[in-house]
Write a protein that holds these residues in place. Structure first.
Motif, short mmCIF file in Angstrom:
data_model
loop_
_atom_site.label_atom_id
_atom_site.label_comp_id
_atom_site.label_asym_id
_atom_site.label_seq_id
_atom_site.Cartn_x
_atom_site.Cartn_y
_atom_site.Cartn_z
N THR A 1 3.83 -10.41 -2.13
CA THR A 1 4.11 -9.08 -2.66
C THR A 1 4.88 -8.30 -1.61
O THR A 1 4.36 -8.11 -0.51
CB THR A 1 2.80 -8.34 -3.01
OG1 THR A 1 2.02 -9.17 -3.86
CG2 THR A 1 3.08 -7.02 -3.68
N ALA A 2 6.14 -7.96 -1.90
CA ALA A 2 6.90 -8.08 -3.12
C ALA A 2 7.35 -9.53 -3.36
O ALA A 2 7.22 -10.39 -2.49
CB ALA A 2 8.13 -7.17 -3.06
N LEU B 1 2.13 -9.75 2.44
CA LEU B 1 2.53 -8.40 2.06
C LEU B 1 3.72 -7.98 2.92
O LEU B 1 3.61 -7.80 4.13
CB LEU B 1 1.37 -7.43 2.26
CG LEU B 1 0.06 -7.80 1.55
CD1 LEU B 1 -1.03 -6.79 1.87
CD2 LEU B 1 0.27 -7.91 0.05
N ASP C 1 5.66 -4.35 0.33
CA ASP C 1 4.79 -4.22 -0.83
C ASP C 1 4.63 -2.77 -1.27
O ASP C 1 4.28 -2.51 -2.42
CB ASP C 1 3.42 -4.82 -0.53
CG ASP C 1 2.80 -4.23 0.73
OD1 ASP C 1 3.41 -4.36 1.80
OD2 ASP C 1 1.71 -3.64 0.64
N ASP D 1 3.74 -2.24 -4.97
CA ASP D 1 2.29 -2.05 -5.11
C ASP D 1 1.90 -0.83 -4.28
O ASP D 1 1.18 -0.93 -3.28
CB ASP D 1 1.54 -3.30 -4.64
CG ASP D 1 0.04 -3.22 -4.91
OD1 ASP D 1 -0.38 -2.29 -5.63
OD2 ASP D 1 -0.70 -4.07 -4.39
N GLN E 1 -1.71 -0.28 -3.45
CA GLN E 1 -2.38 -1.47 -2.91
C GLN E 1 -3.46 -1.96 -3.88
O GLN E 1 -4.62 -2.20 -3.52
CB GLN E 1 -2.96 -1.19 -1.52
CG GLN E 1 -1.87 -0.82 -0.51
CD GLN E 1 -2.38 -0.72 0.91
OE1 GLN E 1 -3.01 -1.65 1.41
NE2 GLN E 1 -2.11 0.40 1.56
#
Length: 631
Positions: free
Chosen positions: A407-408, A454, A457, A461, A464
């Motif tokens: 992530t991403a 991560l 991210d 996100d 998180q």
């Protein structure tokens, strides 16, 4: 005399060659290099062309050449920690070093076309320039782009039609921004007669023939841009910010480009910015004086530098992607401008002007030597995460059955260059935002370990949610590694992973139509993570910051607090939907000397520019969440 001058130039080229190759294969690839590796080694030729045509803002020539070079040299990925290195970093960076050597060599004939006394000293001006060495030691297209652009400009000054067609076409198919200096140089050449074809016809026919000669390379760029229409019309860069003002642009062209401030500042070795601005002014003055002396030839160089820079500035107003790497083509042109000053000051005494330029160039090389050594020997982690070492730790500690999530999504590209027995699946891509239901579906169901890589991210996100979902299901970290903004965690979880929801439900509404629907707390030793679950009740017109405070009592200042923009700077409140519950993580580290006891937790919202807190509908300016017991 000629033998001495050739040796003088040759020493500068050898010096650059040695500095460029010095431990060039030692540092790990950083992300932009890893993207290139993934493109050439992780795709077949049709797949690579599809990516360039539909997803990435680069023409194909550099990648085609690098893919061929990789096949010719046998470049291959490897698994750090499980096998020795394959020389991949050296092999893919070496072409950039060679391009840098060719660029320095090309300065000599260009200087002669501009009738600069002592043109053989020009390579010394940039032989140890930190910024040129940086891009010459990078497995990306910038050193090649600089060299091809300079070759095309030289072709215009030397009236070499086929070199212009080859070099300009290659430069335009290496980087889209080659359009700005080359179109500017071609426009000046059109009005000054550069590359005018010999023809018995006169008037309009000859002008059209001249235009065709100069415009030929741009037809190839136009053809590619039409072929890659999804990119040329629709590509949006990630996290670019607003358009630059003139002061920002001059800072990029002066201190960042000419004194390599952007790379030396993290080392504490950056020069005073006035040096950069002074050199920029000197370069502009030198080019203008040389254009006055040799208008047809030096006017082309001046036009490429000034008009090309102006066109780049205008383009950045429309699509703000400003960075010094998009101005690197200016560096050799500005070096020529600086070299032109001794000739202008000395006048017709060519020998004296040549000696003055030789002294200036040698002084520049000596002044750059310490700076170049500082950044070449510094670890790359001063600037970028160490992906190779992170994968090494992963490989050394992986267990059979482990799974991974990047992530991403583009984080999976790391594993094209640096292999791992752990299979990683891509999380959300740039432009997407991970929601609780999607996060639960990403995580493999069943007991075992899940690695999370991560990187960037916060763009996909922001709350998180992924690691919060693992923790809420009873998962806990058993491995972790940090390298700047790159984080790698391994979680053990019990099996079933439901979507992330509040453990403590509540309903509290802040002024302006923002509600808090609940909160959760996860603790790992001294680290506590509080999730606040926001909901927008109406569209927002401004960004806000949230905070969690841990205080001795309700009336005291916080002992520990965490403040941050609600979600992240990439997903601001005005861009978020009404009615969706938005988990948002706030991490705090408890001081080791915090006395045992029970401490209340509070949540609040405030305007980041003024610090003004948003009141609750009850009139209070912070919301009591519950108590936290320590230890």
């Amino acid at each position: 005399m000629k033998r001495w001058t050739r040796a003088w130039t040759g020493v500068a080229l050898l010096l650059f060659w040695g500095a460029g190759l010095w431990h060039v294969g030692t540092p790990a690839f950083w992300y932009d290099e890893l993207f290139n590796v993934n493109l050439i080694l992780g795709h077949d030729l049709p797949g690579m062309m599809t990516v360039l045509r539909t997803q990435q803002p680069y023409p194909p020539l550099y990648f085609l050449c690098l893919k061929g070079w990789a096949a010719l040299t046998g470049a291959r990925p490897y698994a750090p920690g499980l096998e020795p290195g394959s020389g991949l970093e050296f092999l893919l960076r070496a072409p950039s070093v060679l391009a840098g050597v060719l660029l320095l060599a090309m300065l000599v004939p260009l200087g002669r076309r501009l009738r600069l006394p002592g043109a053989t000293s020009l390579p010394w001006l940039l032989a140890l320039h930190p910024l040129l060495l940086w891009y010459a030691r990078d497995a990306r297209m910038y050193a090649v782009w600089m060299t091809l652009t300079l070759a095309a400009i030289y072709a215009l000054t030397a009236n070499r039609r086929w070199l212009w067609w080859l070099a300009a076409t290659a430069a335009l198919l290496t980087h889209y921004f080659a359009l700005f200096p080359l179109a500017s140089a071609a426009a000046v050449a059109f009005f000054t007669g550069g590359l005018r074809p010999p023809s018995a016809a006169g008037g309009r026919s000859r002008r059209w023939a001249h235009l065709a000669v100069l415009g030929g390379p741009f037809v190839f760029l136009l053809g590619w841009m039409l072929f890659a229409l999804p990119v040329t019309l629709g590509f949006q860069s990630f996290g670019t910010g607003g358009p630059p003002d003139l002061a920002t642009f001059l800072g990029l062209a002066g201190p960042d480009l000419l004194t390599a401030r952007v790379f030396l500042e993290p080392l504490g070795r950056a020069l005073d910015p006035r040096w950069g601005y002074g050199l920029l002014a000197a370069a502009g003055l030198g080019l203008a004086l040389r254009a006055w002396k040799v208008p047809a030839r030096a006017g082309i160089v001046l036009g490429a530098a000034v008009l090309g820079a102006a066109a780049t500035f205008v383009a950045w107003q429309l699509r703000p992607v400003q960075h010094v790497r998009y101005l690197v083509w200016m560096l050799p042109l500005l070096a020529v401008g600086i070299a032109a000053l001794p000739a202008a000051l000395v006048g017709r005494r060519r020998d004296a002007a040549g000696r003055a330029l030789a002294g200036l160039a040698l002084a520049a090389a000596l002044a750059s030597a310490g700076l170049a050594r500082a950044f070449i020997t510094a670890p790359r982690t001063v600037w970028y995460p160490d992906f190779r070492d992170t994968v090494r730790l992963l490989n050394e500690r992986a267990l059979p059955g482990d799974a991974g999530i990047a992530t991403a999504a583009h984080g999976v590209e790391v594993f094209t260059a640096y292999r791992s027995p752990v299979t990683f699946i891509p999380g959300p891509a740039i432009g997407e935002r991970l929601q609780p239901e999607a996060a639960a579906r990403l995580i493999p169901q069943g007991a075992g370990r899940v690695w999370t890589l991560l990187y960037q991210d916060e763009a996909v996100d922001p709350g998180q949610v992924l690691i919060g979902t693992l923790e809420a299901a009873g998962g806990y970290r058993v491995e972790m590694a940090y390298s700047r903004e790159l984080r790698l965690y391994a979680y053990v979880h019990p099996g079933t992973v439901p979507p992330l929801t509040p453990r403590q439900a509540l309903t509290a509404t802040f002024e302006g139509g923002i509600a808090l629907r609940g909160w959760s707390l996860h603790r790992e030793e001294r680290l506590i993570a509080v999730y606040l679950f926001w909901e927008l009740l109406e569209p927002q017109t401004r960004s806000l910051s949230g905070a969690v405070h841990l205080a001795p009592d309700a009336s005291s200042a916080p002992t520990v607090q965490r403040d941050k923009p609600v979600l992240s700077e990439y997903w601001l409140l005005p861009e978020l939907p009404v009615g969706e519950v938005l988990p948002d993580r706030y991490e705090m580290v408890i001081p080791a000397d915090l006395p045992p006891g029970t401490y209340p937790l509070f949540a609040l919202l405030y305007a980041p520019d003024s610090g003004q807190r948003l009141p609750l509908m009850t009139g209070a300016d912070r919301l009591y969440l519950g108590d936290f017991s320590w230890p």
